[in-house]
Design an enzyme around this catalytic site. Structure first.
Site, PDB file in Angstrom:
ATOM      1  N   ASP A 108       0.845  -1.198   0.000  1.00 21.46           N
ATOM      2  CA  ASP A 108       0.000   0.000   0.000  1.00 21.46           C
ATOM      3  C   ASP A 108       0.881   1.248   0.000  1.00 21.46           C
ATOM      4  O   ASP A 108       1.567   1.518   0.979  1.00 21.46           O
ATOM      5  CB  ASP A 108      -0.896  -0.048   1.248  1.00 21.46           C
ATOM      6  CG  ASP A 108      -1.753   1.194   1.395  1.00 21.46           C
ATOM      7  OD1 ASP A 108      -1.907   1.943   0.404  1.00 21.46           O
ATOM      8  OD2 ASP A 108      -2.281   1.399   2.512  1.00 21.46           O
ATOM      9  N   ASN A 121      -0.117   4.523  -0.483  1.00 24.23           N
ATOM     10  CA  ASN A 121      -0.695   5.809  -0.074  1.00 24.23           C
ATOM     11  C   ASN A 121      -1.478   5.720   1.230  1.00 24.23           C
ATOM     12  O   ASN A 121      -2.260   6.602   1.567  1.00 24.23           O
ATOM     13  CB  ASN A 121      -1.574   6.373  -1.192  1.00 24.23           C
ATOM     14  CG  ASN A 121      -2.734   5.426  -1.514  1.00 24.23           C
ATOM     15  OD1 ASN A 121      -2.741   4.267  -1.098  1.00 24.23           O
ATOM     16  ND2 ASN A 121      -3.716   5.927  -2.241  1.00 24.23           N
ATOM     17  N   ASP A 127      -4.043   3.927   2.435  1.00 21.75           N
ATOM     18  CA  ASP A 127      -5.505   3.826   2.571  1.00 21.75           C
ATOM     19  C   ASP A 127      -5.881   2.386   2.953  1.00 21.75           C
ATOM     20  O   ASP A 127      -7.050   2.023   2.964  1.00 21.75           O
ATOM     21  CB  ASP A 127      -6.208   4.250   1.277  1.00 21.75           C
ATOM     22  CG  ASP A 127      -5.875   3.344   0.086  1.00 21.75           C
ATOM     23  OD1 ASP A 127      -5.010   2.440   0.230  1.00 21.75           O
ATOM     24  OD2 ASP A 127      -6.475   3.538  -0.983  1.00 21.75           O
ATOM     25  N   ASP A 134      -1.680  -1.273  -3.972  1.00 16.36           N
ATOM     26  CA  ASP A 134      -1.913  -0.531  -5.212  1.00 16.36           C
ATOM     27  C   ASP A 134      -0.720  -0.668  -6.165  1.00 16.36           C
ATOM     28  O   ASP A 134       0.319  -1.228  -5.801  1.00 16.36           O
ATOM     29  CB  ASP A 134      -2.186   0.951  -4.877  1.00 16.36           C
ATOM     30  CG  ASP A 134      -1.199   1.487  -3.864  1.00 16.36           C
ATOM     31  OD1 ASP A 134       0.020   1.418  -4.142  1.00 16.36           O
ATOM     32  OD2 ASP A 134      -1.629   1.943  -2.769  1.00 16.36           O
ATOM     33  N   ASP A 151      -4.844 -10.201 -15.735  1.00 14.90           N
ATOM     34  CA  ASP A 151      -5.856 -11.214 -15.531  1.00 14.90           C
ATOM     35  C   ASP A 151      -7.032 -10.888 -16.448  1.00 14.90           C
ATOM     36  O   ASP A 151      -7.587  -9.789 -16.369  1.00 14.90           O
ATOM     37  CB  ASP A 151      -6.292 -11.195 -14.058  1.00 14.90           C
ATOM     38  CG  ASP A 151      -6.610 -12.563 -13.521  1.00 14.90           C
ATOM     39  OD1 ASP A 151      -7.369 -13.288 -14.198  1.00 14.90           O
ATOM     40  OD2 ASP A 151      -6.127 -12.909 -12.426  1.00 14.90           O
ATOM     41  N   ASP A 193      -9.025 -16.193 -16.579  1.00 19.05           N
ATOM     42  CA  ASP A 193      -9.919 -16.662 -15.527  1.00 19.05           C
ATOM     43  C   ASP A 193     -10.966 -17.643 -16.075  1.00 19.05           C
ATOM     44  O   ASP A 193     -11.594 -17.373 -17.103  1.00 19.05           O
ATOM     45  CB  ASP A 193     -10.622 -15.426 -14.937  1.00 19.05           C
ATOM     46  CG  ASP A 193     -11.302 -15.701 -13.619  1.00 19.05           C
ATOM     47  OD1 ASP A 193     -10.606 -16.111 -12.671  1.00 19.05           O
ATOM     48  OD2 ASP A 193     -12.535 -15.505 -13.522  1.00 19.05           O
ATOM     49  N   GLU A 207      -7.007 -20.788 -16.540  1.00 16.10           N
ATOM     50  CA  GLU A 207      -7.391 -21.443 -15.292  1.00 16.10           C
ATOM     51  C   GLU A 207      -8.429 -22.505 -15.616  1.00 16.10           C
ATOM     52  O   GLU A 207      -9.524 -22.191 -16.070  1.00 16.10           O
ATOM     53  CB  GLU A 207      -7.970 -20.418 -14.312  1.00 16.10           C
ATOM     54  CG  GLU A 207      -8.271 -21.023 -12.959  1.00 16.10           C
ATOM     55  CD  GLU A 207      -9.344 -20.276 -12.186  1.00 16.10           C
ATOM     56  OE1 GLU A 207      -9.402 -20.422 -10.961  1.00 16.10           O
ATOM     57  OE2 GLU A 207     -10.147 -19.547 -12.805  1.00 16.10           O
ATOM     58  N   HIS A 231      -4.151 -17.098  -5.343  1.00 17.55           N
ATOM     59  CA  HIS A 231      -5.001 -16.264  -4.480  1.00 17.55           C
ATOM     60  C   HIS A 231      -6.286 -16.951  -4.046  1.00 17.55           C
ATOM     61  O   HIS A 231      -7.046 -16.376  -3.274  1.00 17.55           O
ATOM     62  CB  HIS A 231      -5.336 -14.968  -5.226  1.00 17.55           C
ATOM     63  CG  HIS A 231      -6.185 -15.239  -6.442  1.00 17.55           C
ATOM     64  ND1 HIS A 231      -5.698 -15.920  -7.545  1.00 17.55           N
ATOM     65  CD2 HIS A 231      -7.491 -14.983  -6.702  1.00 17.55           C
ATOM     66  CE1 HIS A 231      -6.673 -16.049  -8.437  1.00 17.55           C
ATOM     67  NE2 HIS A 231      -7.764 -15.482  -7.952  1.00 17.55           N
ATOM     68  N   ASP A 232      -6.581 -18.140  -4.571  1.00 18.74           N
ATOM     69  CA  ASP A 232      -7.791 -18.880  -4.173  1.00 18.74           C
ATOM     70  C   ASP A 232      -7.467 -20.029  -3.223  1.00 18.74           C
ATOM     71  O   ASP A 232      -8.384 -20.708  -2.755  1.00 18.74           O
ATOM     72  CB  ASP A 232      -8.464 -19.508  -5.408  1.00 18.74           C
ATOM     73  CG  ASP A 232      -9.054 -18.487  -6.364  1.00 18.74           C
ATOM     74  OD1 ASP A 232      -9.448 -17.398  -5.921  1.00 18.74           O
ATOM     75  OD2 ASP A 232      -9.123 -18.804  -7.574  1.00 18.74           O
TER      76      ASP A 232
HETATM   77  O1  TEU Z   1     -11.760 -18.887  -9.797  1.00 21.27           O
HETATM   78  C1  TEU Z   1     -12.534 -19.889 -10.392  1.00 21.27           C
HETATM   79  C2  TEU Z   1     -13.200 -20.807  -9.506  1.00 21.27           C
HETATM   80  O2  TEU Z   1     -13.580 -21.888  -9.925  1.00 21.27           O
HETATM   81  C3  TEU Z   1     -13.462 -20.367  -8.120  1.00 21.27           C
HETATM   82  O3  TEU Z   1     -14.613 -21.028  -7.715  1.00 21.27           O
HETATM   83  C4  TEU Z   1     -12.294 -20.659  -7.246  1.00 21.27           C
HETATM   84  O4  TEU Z   1     -11.551 -21.631  -7.824  1.00 21.27           O
HETATM   85  C5  TEU Z   1     -12.744 -21.075  -5.905  1.00 21.27           C
HETATM   86  O5  TEU Z   1     -12.444 -20.007  -5.103  1.00 21.27           O
HETATM   87  C6  TEU Z   1     -12.048 -22.278  -5.360  1.00 21.27           C
HETATM   88  O6  TEU Z   1     -12.714 -22.663  -4.194  1.00 21.27           O
HETATM   89  C7  TEU Z   1     -11.545 -17.725 -10.523  1.00 21.27           C
HETATM   90  C8  TEU Z   1     -10.690 -16.770  -9.739  1.00 21.27           C
HETATM   91  O7  TEU Z   1      -9.421 -17.324  -9.556  1.00 21.27           O
HETATM   92  C9  TEU Z   1     -11.386 -16.420  -8.473  1.00 21.27           C
HETATM   93  O8  TEU Z   1     -10.623 -15.601  -7.652  1.00 21.27           O
HETATM   94  C10 TEU Z   1     -12.665 -15.720  -8.851  1.00 21.27           C
HETATM   95  O9  TEU Z   1     -13.411 -15.458  -7.696  1.00 21.27           O
HETATM   96  C11 TEU Z   1     -13.506 -16.538  -9.811  1.00 21.27           C
HETATM   97  O10 TEU Z   1     -12.749 -17.076 -10.879  1.00 21.27           O
HETATM   98  C12 TEU Z   1     -14.563 -15.667 -10.448  1.00 21.27           C
HETATM   99  O11 TEU Z   1     -13.977 -14.745 -11.314  1.00 21.27           O
HETATM  100 CA    CA Z   2      -3.330   2.161  -1.367  1.00 21.69          CA
END
Ligand code: TEU
Ligand code: CA
Length: 547
Positions: free
Chosen positions: A21, A23, A25, A29, A98, A200, A242, A316-317
């Site tokens: 971050d 700035n 907030d 970013d 993405d 995605d 993905e 990130h998932d």
């Molecule tokens: O994820 C696709 C997906 O199948 C999601 O259900 C995700 O795998 C799930 O969190 C697993 O339990 C992609 C992105 O990576 C995710 O961050 C997004 O929320 C989703 O698409 C919708 O765009």
């Molecule tokens: Ca910020």
């Protein structure tokens, strides 16, 4: 196989909201990312994949886009993005964005238009169906974030499809105008200087909702070939789709260079080994190493010469890999090194997720309210109604909530971990005082340096990039060992997933063989014994000297 620049590249994924971050907030970013480019350069990565930074109401943290051509103000401006592309470029680092085009935000002007009336020119950009006679949704399709995948639009009396949240209406890929608009947008970004896209849920583009076919629909690969033709052809891009439903046969369709679709896809077979086969991630189960080895070996050998693998434990998932496959306690760094070596020793393009290089772990918030993720919140509510109890749901969340990956990057031991000087949008993992970049960089046994070394090895040893894969000891319950073969050279990678010392018998050919250690998390070996004794989580990679 024709060589491509991304064959020996290593990608680093940034979740911009949680990286840095600039700035104060409380939200990460783009200028924050720019301020850390030297850190990433030092790590040695070639590509940065940024989770979405486009204008968005942030119902799903940016995976709900309301303007594909602008940046969300909390992340910065288009000028910041240009500066990032430029400054990264100066360091030899390329940017992947993405591409989220299975759906848009309901606040995208296309959807705003579409919901005006049934004859609006944008109506057919989305997927609308009449209610059934009793007013209920057209069919049983479920949304990934709980509930029906159909939402009634009161004004026009029809349901629209949303495979994720209600604020993520699915685009209609059968409509040529949708495809034209998306391809034009992709070209604008590629012209701006990005290296490609992470795509995605790309497997959903060919869906046939009336037959409840969502992934791998009949038109999917035609669409991807058209997309390639209209956007990627003539450019030297990296694209990664993905694809949770991809088998190796399907992965080959996407990634065989002759077919001109994508560079590679993310397969998730290995990830699912810690999910209940039917109930899914909210019923976690311990993974089985023998199965894990089978999955990796299958992808390695099936795609060899016919496609390309992406190699990853984290995104990130997903849960933090050290918490699922390694040890969060006394062997945290050692097991994290072992996991890194497993991935980076195989054929494919490795992906590192922010914080993985310092061994960040899962977080265990006591209160559901501390979880920000829409998937976590919606599923908690839905599963409670289905009869799960609070404690088991919290335990599942502690294991598999997406927020495990989304707590702020831990840069140092100052308040808020050096991510920000104000309360961040999601709480920092309380272990930041012990686990942070500054601390890792000062350690003798730094994990960051281990990753740095693995990345360098990929650049200096073609065998790591192109060598064929051979699984050893498939039935061994705790040791993952494999060979790579390339031009008369043999590389051996041995990884112990055990908390105790274990012994393994190597194939007779390699007993007493002299070797050169490329990387290790324990002792340097110059010769292999008859029986190999491995310390807890020991891992090493050696070039074997043929005898
Ligand atoms: O994820 C696709 C997906 O199948 C999601 O259900 C995700 O795998 C799930 O969190 C697993 O339990 C992609 C992105 O990576 C995710 O961050 C997004 O929320 C989703 O698409 C919708 O765009
Ligand atoms: Ca910020």
């Amino acid at each position: 196989m024709k060589q491509s620049w991304w064959h020996d590249a290593v990608v680093y994924q940034i979740y911009p909201r949680s990286f840095m971050d600039s700035n104060n907030d409380g939200i990460g970013d783009i200028p924050g990312i720019i301020s850390r480019l030297d850190y990433l350069k030092e790590l040695g990565v070639d590509v940065l994949w940024l989770s979405p930074v486009f204008k968005s109401p942030m119902d799903d943290n940016g995976y709900d886009i309301s303007d594909y051509d602008d940046i969300a103000p909390e992340f910065g401006t288009l000028a910041d993005m240009d500066r990032l592309i430029e400054q990264a470029g100066q360091r030899g680092i390329r940017i992947l964005l993405d591409l989220v085009v299975n759906h848009s935000s309901d606040e995208h002007p296309w959807f705003q238009q579409a919901r005006q009336s049934k004859d609006n020119p944008y109506r057919d950009f989305y997927i609308w169906r009449q209610p059934r006679a009793d007013g209920s949704p057209p069919n049983q399709l479920r949304a990934a974030f709980a509930g029906s995948a159909w939402e009634l639009d009161e004004a026009t009396g029809e349901y629209y499809l949303h495979l994720f949240s209600k604020k993520q209406p699915d685009l209609n890929w059968q409509n040529p105008n949708v495809r034209t608009e998306v391809y034009a947008m992709m070209n604008r970004w590629l012209d701006r200087g990005i290296a490609g896209f992470r795509m995605d849920v790309i497997e959903m583009l060919g869906k046939v909702p009336d037959q409840e076919v969502i992934v791998n629909g009949p038109d999917l690969h035609d669409i991807l070939q058209e997309m390639h033709q209209q956007t990627l052809a003539g450019r030297d891009t990296l694209t990664v789709g993905e694809t949770w439903a991809a088998t190796t046969d399907i992965a080959k369709l996407y990634s065989n260079p002759e077919r001109k679709e994508l560079s590679m896809v993310f397969g998730f077979d290995h990830i699912r080994l810690s999910y209940h086969p039917q109930a899914g991630k909210w019923r976690p189960k311990p993974f089985d190493l023998v199965e894990l080895k089978q999955v990796f070996a299958h992808w390695q050998t099936e795609l060899a010469g016919e496609g390309w693998n992406s190699l990853f434990w984290n995104n990130h998932d997903l849960a933090r890999s050290v918490s699922i496959y390694g040890d969060e306690g006394e062997y945290r760094l050692k097991s994290a090194k072992m996991l890194a070596t497993v991935i980076h020793g195989m054929q494919g393009t490795p992906y590192i997720y922010q914080g993985e290089e310092i061994g960040m772990t899962n977080v265990r918030f006591d209160h559901l309210e501390d979880y920000q993720d829409i998937e976590t919140r919606n599923h908690y509510a839905e599963k409670l109604v289905e009869g799960y109890n609070h404690d088991e749901l919290m335990a599942a969340i502690h294991t598999h909530s997406r927020d495990n990956a989304r707590t702020p990057m831990q840069w140092d031991d100052s308040e808020y971990a050096g991510f920000s000087q104000v309360t961040p949008w999601i709480k920092v993992n309380p272990n930041y005082r012990d686990i942070n970049v500054q601390q890792d960089r000062h350690r003798q046994d730094s994990l960051f340096r281990h990753y740095q070394q693995l990345i360098r090895l990929r650049k200096s040893h073609e065998i790591l990039v192109y060598g064929s894969f051979e699984l050893l000891l498939p039935e061994h319950p705790t040791v993952f060992a494999y060979l790579r073969h390339y031009q008369n050279k043999t590389l051996l990678v041995v990884n112990s997933f055990a908390r105790e010392t274990v012994t393994v018998e190597l194939p007779a050919t390699w007993q007493n063989c002299s070797c050169e250690t490329l990387i290790t998390n324990d002792v340097v070996r110059t010769q292999l014994p008859e029986t190999l004794q491995l310390s807890p989580y020991e891992s090493f990679m050696v070039i074997l000297n043929h005898q």
